[in-house]
Design an enzyme around this catalytic site. Structure first.
Site, PDB file in Angstrom:
ATOM      1  N   LYS A   1      12.189 -12.548 -13.856  1.00 22.45           N
ATOM      2  CA  LYS A   1      11.792 -11.355 -14.616  1.00 22.45           C
ATOM      3  C   LYS A   1      10.696 -11.710 -15.612  1.00 22.45           C
ATOM      4  CE  LYS A   1      13.010  -8.930 -12.887  1.00 22.45           C
ATOM      5  NZ  LYS A   1      13.695  -8.538 -11.699  1.00 22.45           N
TER       6      LYS A   1
ATOM      7  N   TRP B   1      -2.942  -2.409  -1.636  1.00 23.13           N
ATOM      8  CA  TRP B   1      -2.638  -3.783  -2.027  1.00 23.13           C
ATOM      9  C   TRP B   1      -3.320  -4.637  -0.961  1.00 23.13           C
ATOM     10  CZ3 TRP B   1       0.004  -8.148  -0.123  1.00 23.13           C
ATOM     11  CH2 TRP B   1       0.333  -9.111  -1.084  1.00 23.13           C
TER      12      TRP B   1
ATOM     13  N   LYS C   1       5.730  -3.296  -5.228  1.00 23.21           N
ATOM     14  CA  LYS C   1       7.179  -3.076  -5.276  1.00 23.21           C
ATOM     15  C   LYS C   1       7.861  -3.441  -3.971  1.00 23.21           C
ATOM     16  CE  LYS C   1      11.006  -1.299  -7.076  1.00 23.21           C
ATOM     17  NZ  LYS C   1      11.699  -2.174  -8.042  1.00 23.21           N
TER      18      LYS C   1
ATOM     19  N   GLU D   1      17.383 -15.232 -12.078  1.00 23.46           N
ATOM     20  CA  GLU D   1      16.868 -13.861 -12.141  1.00 23.46           C
ATOM     21  C   GLU D   1      16.099 -13.640 -13.454  1.00 23.46           C
ATOM     22  OE1 GLU D   1      16.163 -11.537 -10.391  1.00 23.46           O
ATOM     23  OE2 GLU D   1      16.112  -9.744 -11.645  1.00 23.46           O
TER      24      GLU D   1
ATOM     25  N   CYS E   1       0.848  -1.180   0.000  1.00 19.76           N
ATOM     26  CA  CYS E   1       0.000   0.000   0.000  1.00 19.76           C
ATOM     27  C   CYS E   1       0.890   1.237   0.000  1.00 19.76           C
ATOM     28  CB  CYS E   1      -0.944   0.103   1.211  1.00 19.76           C
ATOM     29  SG  CYS E   1      -2.027  -1.308   1.381  1.00 19.76           S
TER      30      CYS E   1
ATOM     31  N   HIS F   1      18.217 -34.676 -14.877  1.00 18.12           N
ATOM     32  CA  HIS F   1      17.808 -35.517 -13.749  1.00 18.12           C
ATOM     33  C   HIS F   1      16.302 -35.445 -13.502  1.00 18.12           C
ATOM     34  CE1 HIS F   1      21.903 -36.603 -12.791  1.00 18.12           C
ATOM     35  NE2 HIS F   1      22.231 -35.342 -13.004  1.00 18.12           N
TER      36      HIS F   1
ATOM     37  N   ASN G   1      -0.864   1.849   6.108  1.00 19.01           N
ATOM     38  CA  ASN G   1      -0.078   0.856   5.380  1.00 19.01           C
ATOM     39  C   ASN G   1       0.524  -0.074   6.421  1.00 19.01           C
ATOM     40  OD1 ASN G   1       1.630  -0.592   3.684  1.00 19.01           O
ATOM     41  ND2 ASN G   1       3.244   0.953   3.817  1.00 19.01           N
ATOM     42  N   GLY G   2       0.276  -1.378   6.276  1.00 20.25           N
ATOM     43  CA  GLY G   2       0.806  -2.338   7.244  1.00 20.25           C
ATOM     44  C   GLY G   2      -0.243  -3.381   7.556  1.00 20.25           C
TER      45      GLY G   2
ATOM     46  N   ARG H   1       3.039   0.355  -5.428  1.00 23.14           N
ATOM     47  CA  ARG H   1       2.974  -0.339  -4.142  1.00 23.14           C
ATOM     48  C   ARG H   1       1.665  -1.111  -3.969  1.00 23.14           C
ATOM     49  NH1 ARG H   1       6.747   1.688  -0.569  1.00 23.14           N
ATOM     50  NH2 ARG H   1       5.543   0.868   1.154  1.00 23.14           N
TER      51      ARG H   1
ATOM     52  N   GLU I   1       7.315 -12.515 -13.799  1.00 26.63           N
ATOM     53  CA  GLU I   1       6.564 -11.443 -13.139  1.00 26.63           C
ATOM     54  C   GLU I   1       5.953 -10.444 -14.105  1.00 26.63           C
ATOM     55  OE1 GLU I   1      10.486  -9.084 -11.358  1.00 26.63           O
ATOM     56  OE2 GLU I   1       8.637  -9.066 -10.224  1.00 26.63           O
TER      57      GLU I   1
HETATM   58  C1  AGP Z   1      11.950  -8.157  -8.404  1.00 26.58           C
HETATM   59  O1  AGP Z   1      11.704  -7.878  -9.726  1.00 26.58           O
HETATM   60  C2  AGP Z   1      10.807  -8.182  -7.526  1.00 26.58           C
HETATM   61  N1  AGP Z   1       9.924  -7.134  -7.705  1.00 26.58           N
HETATM   62  C3  AGP Z   1      11.036  -8.662  -6.098  1.00 26.58           C
HETATM   63  O2  AGP Z   1      11.495  -9.958  -6.186  1.00 26.58           O
HETATM   64  C4  AGP Z   1      11.960  -7.851  -5.161  1.00 26.58           C
HETATM   65  O3  AGP Z   1      13.287  -7.958  -5.565  1.00 26.58           O
HETATM   66  C5  AGP Z   1      11.785  -8.385  -3.729  1.00 26.58           C
HETATM   67  O4  AGP Z   1      10.465  -8.202  -3.328  1.00 26.58           O
HETATM   68  C6  AGP Z   1      12.728  -7.756  -2.743  1.00 26.58           C
HETATM   69  O5  AGP Z   1      12.523  -6.387  -2.633  1.00 26.58           O
HETATM   70  P1  AGP Z   1      13.583  -5.480  -1.895  1.00 26.58           P
HETATM   71  O6  AGP Z   1      14.854  -5.539  -2.684  1.00 26.58           O
HETATM   72  O7  AGP Z   1      12.997  -4.106  -1.880  1.00 26.58           O
HETATM   73  O8  AGP Z   1      13.768  -6.050  -0.523  1.00 26.58           O
END
Ligand code: AGP
Length: 612
Positions: free
Chosen positions: A491, A74, A607, A487, A2, A510, A100-101, A27, A494
């Site tokens: 990417k 969120w 994010k 990674e 949020c 395997h 937020n929380g 967010r 997501e």
């Molecule tokens: C990466 O593309 C993601 N959005 C996610 O995995 C992110 O790296 C993860 O949530 C960690 O966030 P931070 O680096 O702000 O702790």
């Protein structure tokens, strides 16, 4: 998650708040809402979905108030709906609150309040907060502002969990109260106004001077003044911190999406992150650290702890620390770390990596490591973020604000910083001096090589256009390349919603090779000459079963063996992840674009994940 934003000053608040919400939408974007102080009391407007639904609401332009709070959600407790949207008000409509929380004891509080005659209209945890404030407010006998402060303080002390709160009260229309605990909140200071936000970039165009709040610091905001109080409501002094980020760094600057802009910002992000830390003729410098050979020799293990992309950067960090410093290292997913009773002790060095510095799991893991007596280092991109305030030592990447949910420049900056850190440790330990000198000069050349890599965009786009409709893809690599494969798969998942798996190239046979059939795309990262032969054999194994193969490499290989080869610049294999990931960031980007998806705000994601 949020995002919350607030304004108190002399300008009309609603456009400022909506502008802030748009910037905070990364967010969460399940619903949005706003509350302002109007002549006839507190306004409240909210709707499901994105912020654009909010600013299309009839009457939003008529809001004249110069004090207001706003929220983009969120969903955690309660499905995305208008009733569950913030702001929430108490039953008497005296208070308006954004949060937020997560309030972990909201069920108990809800029962307590229900027993005391309160009614609830949403399924959220947040709705207990305005009502609890009201409950205490009624009991206070004085009529000045201390009544409001005390009621907010008492309510906050009853809350278990995390919160960043903005509170308006119709009885005190020239005031706003904000407070945080374990959720981010900053206050930007203007000349006779204050801007409040979950993060710095959202309000960077208004000010560079920020108050960074600690847990349970209560702030009473009036036009042109901010008073700070500790947990017991004793008034305290607070200095502002000036943030050096350029306001334009949080704009799109002509790019279609933040993600693309951030991919192209990698040369500068890497250059800034290296900064003056690496010098070819002198020792590597970290002003923030004061480690000695004696201390580093006593470290029995380095734990790298992080989530998501930051955890993938950690995998590279582990490799480098073991290779360059010969210190045994482990990588932990932060959400697992706490619950596996890790063997951390006073001889452990724990390194926590987080772009935002607000990831709840990573913060919780750091707290645990401190309790166990370990030394802790935070690596973050956000000055003054919660993680950095908890750690014994804080070092920063200098990637500038990263707005797109999918992390790109933060990842390469984290890997860069980890490389510099491993070099720094290795110099203190007096190990590998020839190799270290080579790596230092190669690090300084990286920004140029990244620029060259970015010129491959059209070739990558061509391949992306051939495969964007697929349902599954595989990413392979050996050694450090496997971390990049992980990674790259994340990417793609997501932002394109294509199922992707990453494997150590030698491990596929395997089991998972059973999934390979005609035209399945297999993408391999190959940057270490010592591993080329074996990796090529692994690609052959899938090619003979009909797979379409893309290889990202800087090795001299027979290109006829593969469907497509992307040649990246030569670089020492230890630093290769900083370059080899870039074509795969672009690959995911072009697929997402071609599918017409929202690249910057993929579904279900936020994010920074401030819930455990
Ligand atoms: C990466 O593309 C993601 N959005 C996610 O995995 C992110 O790296 C993860 O949530 C960690 O966030 P931070 O680096 O702000 O702790």
């Amino acid at each position: 998650m949020c995002g919350i934003v607030g304004y108190i000053g002399t300008k009309k608040a609603s456009p400022i708040l909506i502008n802030g919400l748009i910037r905070l939408e990364y967010r969460g974007y399940d619903s949005a809402g706003i509350s302002t102080v109007e002549k006839n009391g507190l306004s409240l407007m909210k709707d499901m979905g994105r912020v654009k639904n909010l600013y299309n609401l009839k009457g939003i332009d008529d809001l004249e108030g110069t004090i207001g709070i706003a929220h983009t959600r969120w969903a955690t407790h309660g499905k995305p709906s208008k009733e569950n949207s913030h702001p929430h008000m108490d039953n008497s409509k005296t208070f308006s609150v954004v949060h937020n929380g997560i309030i972990e004891n909201y069920n108990e509080l809800r029962k307590f309040l229900t027993d005391n005659g309160y009614t609830f209209y949403s399924q959220t945890d947040t709705e207990v907060i305005p009502n609890l404030i009201h409950y205490y407010y009624k009991k206070e006998t004085n009529s000045d502002i201390s009544r409001l402060l005390k009621a907010v303080q008492k309510a906050c002390l009853d809350l278990i969990g995390s919160f960043a709160l903005e509170i308006l009260c119709c009885d005190f229309p020239d005031n706003m109260i904000v407070v945080r605990k374990d959720s981010p909140l900053v206050i930007g200071k203007g000349s006779d106004e204050c801007y409040i936000s979950s993060d710095i970039p959202a309000i960077l165009s208004f000010t560079r001077d920020f108050y960074l709040l600690k847990d349970y610091e209560f702030v009473l905001l009036q036009r042109g003044s901010a008073k700070f109080y500790d947990k017991d409501l004793n008034e305290i002094d607070k200095e502002t911190t000036t943030i050096e980020w350029d306001a334009s760094s949080s704009e799109k600057n002509g790019y279609d999406d933040y993600m693309l802009k951030e991919i192209y910002e990698q040369p500068i992000a890497i250059r800034e992150t290296i900064g003056s830390r690496i010098n070819s003729n002198s020792k590597t410098e970290f002003d923030e650290l004061n480690f000695t050979k004696e201390y580093l020799s006593s470290v029995n293990k380095i734990y790298f702890v992080a989530c998501g992309t930051a955890m993938h950067a950690a995998l590279v960090g582990k490799n480098l620390m073991e290779k360059l410093c010969r210190i045994s290292s482990e990588v932990d997913i932060a959400s697992e770390f706490r619950y596996r009773d890790p063997l951390v002790d006073k001889n452990s060095l724990c390194i926590f990596i987080s772009q935002s510095g607000e990831t709840a799991d990573t913060i919780a893991a750091l707290k645990l490591s401190k309790e166990k007596g370990a030394k802790t280092i935070s690596i973050s991109n956000v000055i003054g973020s919660s993680l950095t305030r908890e750690a014994d030592y804080s070092i920063y990447t200098h990637a500038g604000p990263e707005i797109a949910v999918a992390s790109t420049k933060a990842y390469t900056s984290q890997v860069t910083l980890l490389s510099v850190l491993a070099i720094y440790f290795s110099e203190i330990l007096e190990l590998n001096s020839d190799l270290i000198n080579k790596l230092k000069s190669e690090l300084l050349e990286l920004p140029k090589k990244i620029e060259t890599t970015l010129t491959l965009a059209d070739k990558i786009k061509d391949f992306a256009m051939q495969v964007y409709q697929e349902k599954d893809m595989f990413f392979l690599g050996r050694g450090i390349d496997e971390a990049v494969a992980k990674e790259a798969a994340l990417k793609l998942k997501e932002i394109s919603y294509i199922h992707a798996e990453s494997y150590a190239a030698g491990e596929l046979k395997h089991g998972a090779i059973a999934l390979i059939e005609n035209d399945v795309t297999v993408i391999t990262v190959m940057t270490d000459s010592k591993l080329v032969e074996k990796t090529v054999s692994n690609i052959q194994e899938v090619a003979t079963r009909g797979a379409k193969t893309l290889v990202v490499t800087n090795q001299d290989i027979d290109c006829n063996l593969f469907d497509k080869v992307i040649h990246i610049p030569e670089v020492h294999p230890y630093l290769a992840p900083i370059i080899s990931v870039i074509p795969l960031q672009l690959f995911a980007y072009y697929i997402s674009k071609e599918k017409g998806l929202d690249v910057d705000k993929p579904r279900n994601l936020a994010k920074s994940v401030t819930v455990e």
